[in-house]
Write a protein that holds these residues in place. Structure first.
Motif, mmCIF file in Angstrom:
data_model
loop_
_atom_site.group_PDB
_atom_site.id
_atom_site.type_symbol
_atom_site.label_atom_id
_atom_site.label_comp_id
_atom_site.label_asym_id
_atom_site.label_seq_id
_atom_site.Cartn_x
_atom_site.Cartn_y
_atom_site.Cartn_z
ATOM 1 N N TRP A 444 0.840 -1.204 0.000
ATOM 2 C CA TRP A 444 0.000 0.000 0.000
ATOM 3 C C TRP A 444 0.875 1.254 0.000
ATOM 4 C CZ3 TRP A 444 -1.065 4.363 2.909
ATOM 5 C CH2 TRP A 444 -2.291 4.990 2.676
ATOM 6 N N LEU A 445 1.914 1.243 0.817
ATOM 7 C CA LEU A 445 2.814 2.395 0.884
ATOM 8 C C LEU A 445 3.600 2.563 -0.412
ATOM 9 C CD1 LEU A 445 4.016 1.898 4.548
ATOM 10 C CD2 LEU A 445 2.676 3.832 3.705
ATOM 11 N N GLN A 446 3.996 1.448 -1.004
ATOM 12 C CA GLN A 446 4.706 1.540 -2.280
ATOM 13 C C GLN A 446 3.820 2.180 -3.346
ATOM 14 O OE1 GLN A 446 6.195 -2.163 -3.860
ATOM 15 N NE2 GLN A 446 6.987 -1.225 -5.717
ATOM 16 N N GLU A 447 2.567 1.762 -3.409
ATOM 17 C CA GLU A 447 1.645 2.287 -4.417
ATOM 18 C C GLU A 447 1.299 3.750 -4.168
ATOM 19 O OE1 GLU A 447 -1.000 2.874 -7.481
ATOM 20 O OE2 GLU A 447 0.471 1.282 -7.209
ATOM 21 N N LYS A 448 1.041 4.101 -2.914
ATOM 22 C CA LYS A 448 0.556 5.445 -2.600
ATOM 23 C C LYS A 448 1.678 6.480 -2.507
ATOM 24 C CE LYS A 448 -3.860 4.512 -2.116
ATOM 25 N NZ LYS A 448 -4.893 5.154 -2.982
ATOM 26 N N VAL A 449 2.886 6.041 -2.104
ATOM 27 C CA VAL A 449 3.962 6.994 -1.824
ATOM 28 C C VAL A 449 5.243 6.672 -2.579
ATOM 29 C CG1 VAL A 449 5.423 7.995 -0.013
ATOM 30 C CG2 VAL A 449 3.026 7.483 0.477
ATOM 31 N N GLN A 450 5.772 5.473 -2.365
ATOM 32 C CA GLN A 450 7.169 5.214 -2.697
ATOM 33 C C GLN A 450 7.458 5.208 -4.197
ATOM 34 O OE1 GLN A 450 7.957 1.561 -0.569
ATOM 35 N NE2 GLN A 450 7.702 2.541 1.430
ATOM 36 N N ARG A 451 6.594 4.622 -4.988
ATOM 37 C CA ARG A 451 6.882 4.481 -6.419
ATOM 38 C C ARG A 451 6.991 5.824 -7.127
ATOM 39 N NH1 ARG A 451 2.483 4.903 -9.988
ATOM 40 N NH2 ARG A 451 0.443 5.152 -8.979
ATOM 41 N N HIS A 452 6.399 6.867 -6.553
ATOM 42 C CA HIS A 452 6.370 8.167 -7.215
ATOM 43 C C HIS A 452 7.698 8.914 -7.137
ATOM 44 C CE1 HIS A 452 2.053 7.825 -7.750
ATOM 45 N NE2 HIS A 452 1.935 7.487 -6.472
ATOM 46 N N GLY A 453 8.593 8.503 -6.244
ATOM 47 C CA GLY A 453 9.863 9.207 -6.120
ATOM 48 C C GLY A 453 9.640 10.691 -5.927
ATOM 49 N N GLY A 454 10.334 11.508 -6.726
ATOM 50 C CA GLY A 454 10.210 12.952 -6.623
ATOM 51 C C GLY A 454 9.220 13.557 -7.596
ATOM 52 N N LEU A 455 8.307 12.736 -8.125
ATOM 53 C CA LEU A 455 7.371 13.203 -9.146
ATOM 54 C C LEU A 455 6.449 14.307 -8.647
ATOM 55 C CD1 LEU A 455 6.231 12.708 -12.045
ATOM 56 C CD2 LEU A 455 4.628 11.071 -10.987
ATOM 57 N N VAL A 456 6.003 14.189 -7.383
ATOM 58 C CA VAL A 456 4.992 15.084 -6.831
ATOM 59 C C VAL A 456 5.584 15.807 -5.621
ATOM 60 C CG1 VAL A 456 2.670 15.200 -5.848
ATOM 61 C CG2 VAL A 456 3.194 13.472 -7.578
ATOM 62 N N PRO A 457 5.339 17.111 -5.458
ATOM 63 C CA PRO A 457 5.823 17.822 -4.264
ATOM 64 C C PRO A 457 5.345 17.137 -2.990
ATOM 65 C CG PRO A 457 5.027 19.387 -5.898
ATOM 66 C CD PRO A 457 4.651 18.015 -6.401
ATOM 67 N N PRO A 458 6.139 17.217 -1.915
ATOM 68 C CA PRO A 458 5.896 16.378 -0.732
ATOM 69 C C PRO A 458 4.512 16.497 -0.112
ATOM 70 C CG PRO A 458 7.628 18.010 -0.327
ATOM 71 C CD PRO A 458 7.386 17.976 -1.788
ATOM 72 N N ARG A 459 4.075 17.702 0.194
ATOM 73 C CA ARG A 459 2.780 17.844 0.867
ATOM 74 C C ARG A 459 1.654 17.343 -0.040
ATOM 75 N NH1 ARG A 459 0.169 20.645 5.209
ATOM 76 N NH2 ARG A 459 2.209 20.977 6.106
ATOM 77 N N GLU A 460 1.761 17.620 -1.334
ATOM 78 C CA GLU A 460 0.754 17.147 -2.291
ATOM 79 C C GLU A 460 0.744 15.626 -2.366
ATOM 80 O OE1 GLU A 460 -0.080 17.433 -7.111
ATOM 81 O OE2 GLU A 460 1.166 18.959 -6.136
ATOM 82 N N LEU A 461 1.929 15.024 -2.303
ATOM 83 C CA LEU A 461 2.034 13.572 -2.343
ATOM 84 C C LEU A 461 1.296 12.938 -1.171
ATOM 85 C CD1 LEU A 461 3.371 10.978 -3.545
ATOM 86 C CD2 LEU A 461 5.318 11.444 -2.048
ATOM 87 N N ILE A 462 1.508 13.454 0.036
ATOM 88 C CA ILE A 462 0.837 12.910 1.216
ATOM 89 C C ILE A 462 -0.661 13.167 1.147
ATOM 90 C CG2 ILE A 462 0.701 12.995 3.729
ATOM 91 C CD1 ILE A 462 3.254 11.691 2.667
ATOM 92 N N GLU A 463 -1.048 14.325 0.691
ATOM 93 C CA GLU A 463 -2.468 14.638 0.564
ATOM 94 C C GLU A 463 -3.147 13.697 -0.431
ATOM 95 O OE1 GLU A 463 -5.404 18.479 -0.265
ATOM 96 O OE2 GLU A 463 -3.269 18.769 0.150
ATOM 97 N N ASN A 464 -2.477 13.413 -1.551
ATOM 98 C CA ASN A 464 -3.029 12.482 -2.535
ATOM 99 C C ASN A 464 -3.172 11.084 -1.943
ATOM 100 O OD1 ASN A 464 -3.029 14.545 -4.403
ATOM 101 N ND2 ASN A 464 -1.195 13.854 -5.481
ATOM 102 N N ALA A 465 -2.173 10.673 -1.155
ATOM 103 C CA ALA A 465 -2.188 9.326 -0.576
ATOM 104 C C ALA A 465 -3.286 9.177 0.468
ATOM 105 C CB ALA A 465 -0.828 9.021 0.045
ATOM 106 N N CYS A 466 -3.514 10.242 1.245
ATOM 107 C CA CYS A 466 -4.436 10.154 2.380
ATOM 108 C C CYS A 466 -5.850 10.607 2.052
ATOM 109 C CB CYS A 466 -3.906 10.998 3.544
ATOM 110 S SG CYS A 466 -2.323 10.443 4.180
#
Length: 489
Positions: A444-466
């Motif tokens: 789940w973490l790989q799909e929502k967070v890890q695979r994206h690397g630096g593609l998305v700015p950090p706060r946006e990445l967490i917001e998208n995941a959650c």
């Protein structure tokens, strides 16, 4: 696309050289001969000069002006390269090289001073580091807030003002929870002597349990555990104490969180600016959710109890439920990396405030130990007994990582948000964890967070995941629910 292609070819070589520089740092912390430190300082300075020249190369500016993005990935690559280019051109090459040289030497001086509990031996080189980092911060800020410019290196888009507000909301509930817990009877502590080679064997097993790929990594020992590298070569370190196997086990799980993140970035981004974690706050969210919400959960510790008995025999803890309390025991202590979940962030907030004062010149290096000791006693209610338990315990300031400490607590906040969403998505997770199967969580973490690397700015990445804006409430709710149950509050 010619300009974009040339830019990316240049960027890939730069990223490859940065990985080589990182490997020099790994070697210094693990197997380098102690007497090699001065030479290693020169080597690190030479590598930084090369990297700085590549990142500030005028051709990069020309390529950026001409390049067009044909999609999300290309746009993100250009964003990251432009960010590095702008930063490199603000910092003089001579200053970047001097910082690399001095921090390499300071790292060795810190390790020796820590071992000898000799603050005075470390202060002269720390003064050099602070002076250089103040100069760098002033160059990066270009008249703005110097500390914010430093923070932006590790958590793009974050400001000290925003973090201070978040941390201010954390502190009262943490202090209240800590006080309530310490008034109750604690679970039994772990006692005995635990063979250090058996600890390392178990640590490697647990690393694999959390999905760490040993074909692309390794586990070694260091004074201060860390993770190094990305892509196909991601190394972690841990440490052992024959009286405290939890130090080794949970340091390993923590660093596996970092290492797995780097291993799980989409392979298409290998040796590009997107081929690593989005920020240190996001990185810390992975290490902390691996270590705490998964690794210290009731379900997982039930499985770990059996592994501990296989590794060490009967170690005096009667059953899985008691072991769960022992793993999560809240007790007074000096060391941030050994702190329980309730008190950990109080350690971080102390460092965050002190380093902001250092950079702002409200605190000078020669007064740092006294300021640390005074703040520690005020926050924790007892005095620091020796420097290695106080101002000398962390490596970060010796290597110039000012602006970094805040990302530890921000990572905990992110982890709280991710855990809340992950539990909603995986209602049967505990059944898997009780069998030592972390795959549903790590996938789940790989799909929502890890695979994206630096593609998305950090706060946006967490917001998208959650699915919601990151905030401190999920972390505080999780801590209060968990520890209220353990301590029957």
């Amino acid at each position: 696309m010619a300009a974009y292609d040339e830019l990316m070819a240049h960027a890939r070589e730069t990223e490859a050289l940065a990985q080589v520089a990182g490997r020099l740092g790994w070697d210094q912390e693990t197997v380098m001969p102690r007497a090699a430190a001065p030479q290693r300082g020169e080597e690190m300075a030479a590598m930084e000069s090369v990297l700085h020249a590549r990142r500030s190369d005028p051709r990069v500016g020309d390529w950026l002006a001409e390049a067009n993005a044909s999609g999300e990935v290309e746009a993100a690559q250009l964003r990251q390269i432009r960010r590095a280019f702008d930063r490199a051109n603000k910092v003089p090459a001579k200053l970047a090289s001097a910082i690399a040289r001095v921090t390499s030497e300071a790292q060795g001086a810190w390790a020796e001073a820590r071992a000898a509990d000799d603050v005075a031996a470390f202060l002269p080189v720390l003064q050099e580091v602070v002076a250089l980092k103040r100069e760098e911060g002033a160059a990066l800020s270009a008249g703005g807030d110097v500390y914010d410019a430093m923070l932006d290196d590790y958590e793009p888009g974050a400001t000290a003002a925003d973090l201070s507000q978040m941390f201010g909301a954390l502190r009262p509930r943490l202090v209240e929870l800590r006080a309530a817990i310490l008034e109750t009877e604690a679970p039994p502590a772990l006692e005995g002597v635990f063979d250090e080679s058996a600890q390392m064997k178990l640590a490697r097993q647990i690393a694999k349990t959390f999905g760490y790929d040993m074909a692309r990594g390794r586990v070694d020992k260091a004074v201060h555990p860390f993770s190094s590298g990305s892509g196909l070569d991601v190394r972690i370190t841990t440490r052992t104490d024959e009286l405290d196997p939890f130090n080794c086990i949970y340091s390993t799980i923590h660093e596996v969180g970092h290492g797995a993140y780097e291993q799980n970035v989409d392979r298409r981004y290998l040796l590009t600016p997107l081929g690593q974690g989005a920020s240190m706050g996001v990185h810390e969210s992975q290490s902390r959710i691996y270590e705490n919400q998964i690794g210290r959960s009731r379900a997982f510790t039930g499985w770990l109890y059996g592994q501990m008995r296989e590794a060490f025999g009967d170690f005096g803890i009667a059953d899985e439920e008691t072991f769960f309390g022992t793993v999560n025991r809240v007790q007074n202590g000096y060391i941030r990396t050994e702190a329980d979940e309730v008190q950990y962030n109080l350690h971080v907030l102390l460092r965050f405030d002190l380093e902001r004062a250092l950079i702002a010149r409200d605190l000078e290096v020669e007064d740092l130990e006294a300021a640390w000791n005074e703040r520690f006693e005020a926050d924790f209610g007892f005095a620091v007994d020796k420097p290695s338990h106080g101002v000398l315990q962390d490596v970060h300031w010796s290597v110039g990582l000012f602006g970094y400490f805040a990302t530890y607590t921000l990572g905990n906040v992110y982890a709280g948000c991710l855990h809340q969403s992950m539990r909603a998505a995986l209602p049967e997770l505990d059944a898997a964890l009780a069998q030592g199967n972390t795959t549903p969580a790590t996938d789940w973490l790989q799909e929502k967070v890890q695979r994206h690397g630096g593609l998305v700015p950090p706060r946006e990445l967490i917001e998208n995941a959650c699915g919601f804006t990151p905030n401190e409430a999920p972390l505080l709710d999780y801590l209060e629910e968990k520890f209220s149950a353990i301590y029957k509050l």
